[in-house]
Scaffold this active site. Sequence first.
Site, PDB file in Angstrom:
ATOM      1  N   ASP A 190       0.950  -0.439   2.056  1.00 17.22           N
ATOM      2  CA  ASP A 190       0.914   1.042   3.306  1.00 17.22           C
ATOM      3  C   ASP A 190       0.208   0.241   4.558  1.00 17.22           C
ATOM      4  O   ASP A 190      -0.607  -0.811   4.712  1.00 17.22           O
ATOM      5  CB  ASP A 190       0.632   1.951   2.733  1.00 17.22           C
ATOM      6  CG  ASP A 190       0.827   2.664   1.646  1.00 17.22           C
ATOM      7  OD1 ASP A 190       2.341   2.219   1.697  1.00 17.22           O
ATOM      8  OD2 ASP A 190       0.461   2.702   0.806  1.00 17.22           O
TER       9      ASP A 190
HETATM   10  N1  URA Z   1      -0.310   1.717  -3.188  1.00 15.81           N
HETATM   11  C1  URA Z   1      -0.632   2.252  -2.128  1.00 15.81           C
HETATM   12  O1  URA Z   1      -0.308   3.912  -2.547  1.00 15.81           O
HETATM   13  N2  URA Z   1      -0.350   2.006  -1.428  1.00 15.81           N
HETATM   14  C2  URA Z   1      -0.241   0.328  -0.721  1.00 15.81           C
HETATM   15  O2  URA Z   1      -0.156  -0.287  -0.656  1.00 15.81           O
HETATM   16  C3  URA Z   1       0.445  -0.132  -2.207  1.00 15.81           C
HETATM   17  C4  URA Z   1      -0.274   0.325  -3.779  1.00 15.81           C
END
Ligand code: URA
Length: 242
Positions: free
Chosen positions: A104
């Site tokens: 993310d």
């Molecule tokens: N899980 C998430 O919620 N975000 C990420 O970036 C990776 C795994």
Amino acid sequence: MERLDKVLSNLGYGSRKEIKLLMKNGEVEVDGEVIKDSSIKVDPEKSIIKVSGEEINYREYIYIMMNKPAGVVSATFDNYDETVVDLLDYEDSVFNPFPVGRLDKDTEGLLLITNDGVLNHRLTSPKWHVDKLYYADIDKPLGEEDIKAFEKGIVLDDGYKCLPAKLEIISSSEDGSEVKVTIQEGKYHQVKRMFESLEKNVIYLKRMRMGNLILDENLDLGEYRELSEKELLELKDMLEMG
Ligand code: URA
């Protein structure tokens, strides 16, 4: 066999036009011979190619480990945000690498960036069950029942039941907790949604490991380096890419 001008432009020596000029000026040698015809075909794995007297380091693939900072997106292009590929130097971005899986925008940590499609596929396919280890700060205390819920398989908001996952509690108090989470899948916002199912929120998330590939602690946020030969061999070994 590949066209010499294509090989050189893929390695970042300039546009086809610029390379033509370099060659016209006698700057390019193949196996000791000055070559002026830019359309000539060569086997870059076998021939010794020199530009301005320097031997080129030919390879088809590039494998980059980045410590992704928050605020950049895991993509090759974005209309609004800076991407992880924007953080690469020109000589690395000429290989047209892309991020393996997604972190993310606000997640930090280990991101592999490569142009090797097979490696990308195997690392992200659920079939290969590659462990991904995250460090996370959570806004609430956690306990034994949460560890059990992760082991059992958490049901997400859309009804999907996650594979069993491992939750390790580093510290926990009324102010929040620090944890390590290991999952084998990579659903959208998975770690955040797993905690949301337990009515808790992730306030910081960092990926530390993918399979046997461990984030190099010497990389500051936004920094990157190529995988060592050992790291690449071990990674390919794990994915049976022999
Ligand atoms: N899980 C998430 O919620 N975000 C990420 O970036 C990776 C795994």
